[in-house]
Design an enzyme around this catalytic site. Structure first.
Site, PDB file in Angstrom:
ATOM      1  N   ASN A 121      11.448  10.176  11.731  1.00 17.44           N
ATOM      2  CA  ASN A 121      12.700   9.507  12.070  1.00 17.44           C
ATOM      3  C   ASN A 121      12.487   8.871  13.445  1.00 17.44           C
ATOM      4  OD1 ASN A 121      15.248   8.688  12.715  1.00 17.44           O
ATOM      5  ND2 ASN A 121      16.249  10.637  12.257  1.00 17.44           N
TER       6      ASN A 121
ATOM      7  N   ARG B 115      12.660   7.434   7.705  1.00 14.66           N
ATOM      8  CA  ARG B 115      14.099   7.155   7.637  1.00 14.66           C
ATOM      9  C   ARG B 115      14.320   5.710   8.087  1.00 14.66           C
ATOM     10  NH1 ARG B 115      18.814   8.143  11.675  1.00 14.66           N
ATOM     11  NH2 ARG B 115      20.557   7.909  10.267  1.00 14.66           N
TER      12      ARG B 115
ATOM     13  N   HIS C  42      24.822   7.455   6.267  1.00 12.99           N
ATOM     14  CA  HIS C  42      24.648   8.896   6.006  1.00 12.99           C
ATOM     15  C   HIS C  42      24.265   9.154   4.544  1.00 12.99           C
ATOM     16  CE1 HIS C  42      27.938   9.594   9.301  1.00 12.99           C
ATOM     17  NE2 HIS C  42      26.734   9.609   9.864  1.00 12.99           N
TER      18      HIS C  42
ATOM     19  N   ARG D 249      34.317   6.982  18.018  1.00 10.49           N
ATOM     20  CA  ARG D 249      34.636   5.762  17.249  1.00 10.49           C
ATOM     21  C   ARG D 249      36.015   5.872  16.616  1.00 10.49           C
ATOM     22  NH1 ARG D 249      29.449   5.939  13.549  1.00 10.49           N
ATOM     23  NH2 ARG D 249      28.326   7.214  15.052  1.00 10.49           N
TER      24      ARG D 249
ATOM     25  N   GLU E  77      18.606  16.333   5.890  1.00  2.78           N
ATOM     26  CA  GLU E  77      18.177  14.970   5.588  1.00  2.78           C
ATOM     27  C   GLU E  77      16.660  14.853   5.524  1.00  2.78           C
ATOM     28  OE1 GLU E  77      21.275  13.772   8.678  1.00  2.78           O
ATOM     29  OE2 GLU E  77      20.883  11.871   7.682  1.00  2.78           O
TER      30      GLU E  77
END
Ligand code: AMP
Length: 404
Positions: free
Chosen positions: A7, A98, A187, A248, A391
């Site tokens: 990643n 990723r 995601h 956010r 993940e």
């Protein structure tokens, strides 16, 4: 088959080396992080995962001026005579990367070639911070591990099954055709991992499972999954839409920005920072980490209490609307930092939904979970689970599947 999951971020490379016996059976051999790449204080943190469950940690403080040096150090650490887990890098059959944005071009993990690199480059405008860093990781891995297959696993891929009525915005159609303006979602790797685990735990074949997965972390999203395929998700063309997040806004009236511009002269860059970095929980009460928000609320801070009730109310509305979109619901799953650890958020987001067949058991829900745990009451028609996400494992699994 040994698979190195990478990643690659703008100043870090996270890695995990797996030994995959089959798609459903993988064990971590080593993991770690090259961080602060390009700074004077860069480090490589490395852990060897021993068969008895113990971990042997090492770190190196050699300068890491760029991603090339970062990955070179990672590869050297994996083959280190003392701390390593492979005799030579040639043992690593593949790297699984990723990649944040694959747009409409990628709906599945894909073996990297020059065309794939070019397509990921084309999507940089949709993920200007992430795709360039992901491409850096792919570039250096292709150079330094020429014998290994390189596979790109896209965060957006799982959501590519959404039907147009879910992914289109009610804006001039040309904007979709000419500018790619539509919902993509993010995601996806986490939602897919959690969805597969939840179907298994609920005892429903994956291709018949109707699920809502709630990935609640500093960034947050939900996915509605019908017969094992994503039909809607809460993040949008960018990771701003939907749920209230750490910093956010989630959904809000976009005309507020025109209003602010006209009233205060706020610039585009200032608005970008406002909605992405200064809003969400932080905007309401000054804290983006839920642990701090809870502390403040317990001390009587009214803004912190408001932030909590807003977050839970928004989550509840999304659960309700996705339930309506699915028609039948087998299970709900909570995951990520907040979903796995925050029993208040789980309970409050599903409170008073017994008329819909959703009942969280307060005792079962109590605490933090690092293993899959059923938290619904026996009377609940819909099962509710906490399923820790993984993940990296999902990237290793998908890389394994593509290559076999
Ligand atoms: P993630 O983005 O998945 O790493 O999640 C990070 C967020 O999880 C943090 O900002 C916290 O708000 C939340 N979190 C982590 N641990 C806890 C905890 N023990 N209780 C409540 N929230 C937590």
């Amino acid at each position: 088959m040994k698979i190195l999951v990478l990643n690659s971020g703008s100043s870090s490379i996270k890695f995990k080396l797996y030994e995959m016996g089959s798609a459903e059976e993988g064990k971590v051999l080593a993991s770690g992080l090259a961080e602060r790449i390009g700074e004077a204080t860069s480090t490589l943190k490395y852990k060897r995962h021993e068969p008895n469950g113990q971990e042997t940690a090492r770190s190196w403080n050699d300068p890491l001026p760029d991603h090339d040096t970062g990955l070179k150090m990672i590869i050297e650490a994996l083959a280190d005579p003392e701390a390593g887990v492979v005799a030579s890098t040639d043992e690593i059959a593949a790297a699984g990367h990723r990649v944040v944005h694959g747009g409409e071009a990628f709906s599945a993990p894909t073996v990297v070639n020059d065309d794939v690199v070019a397509a990921i480059k084309q999507h940089i405008p949709l993920a200007p911070l992430h795709n360039p860093a992901n491409l850096d990781g792919i570039r250096v891995a292709r150079q330094l591990m020429p014998k290994a297959s390189q596979v790109a696993v896209f965060d957006t891929a799982f959501h590519q099954t959404m039907p147009p009525e879910a992914y289109m915005y009610a804006m001039p159609y040309e904007l979709y055709k000419e500018q790619g303006v539509r919902k993509y979602g993010f995601h996806g790797t986490s939602h897919k991992y959690v969805a597969r685990q939840t179907a298994r735990l609920a005892g429903v074949p994956y291709d018949q499972a109707n699920l809502i997965t709630a990935h609640l972390g500093n960034g947050a999203s939900m996915a509605a999954i019908k017969n094992g395929r994503c039909i809607d998700t809460s993040l949008g063309m960018t990771p701003l839409a939907g749920l209230i997040m750490g910093t956010r806004t989630g959904d809000f009236d976009p005309a507020i920005l025109f209003y602010l511009n006209r009233q205060t002269g706020m610039t585009l860059d200032e608005m970008d920072e406002l909605v992405n970095k200064k809003s969400g929980l932080k905007g309401i009460c000054g804290h983006n980490d839920l642990r701090d928000v809870h502390k403040e609320a317990e001390a009587g801070n009214e803004r912190a209490k408001l932030a909590l009730s807003m977050l839970a109310y928004r989550n509840k509305k999304f659960f309700g609307s996705y339930f309506a979109a699915l028609g039948r619901l087998d299970a709900i799953a909570f995951t990520a930092g907040v979903g796995e650890n925050d029993d208040w958020v789980r309970a409050a987001s599903l409170a008073d939904m017994d008329h819909l067949g959703i009942v969280v058991d307060p005792k079962r829900n109590e605490g933090r979970f690092s293993e899959p745990t059923l938290i619904s009451a026996d009377s609940s028609a819909v099962q509710v689970w906490v399923v820790p996400t993984d993940e990296e494992y999902e990237i290793a699994r998908e890389t394994f599947e593509v290559l076999s």
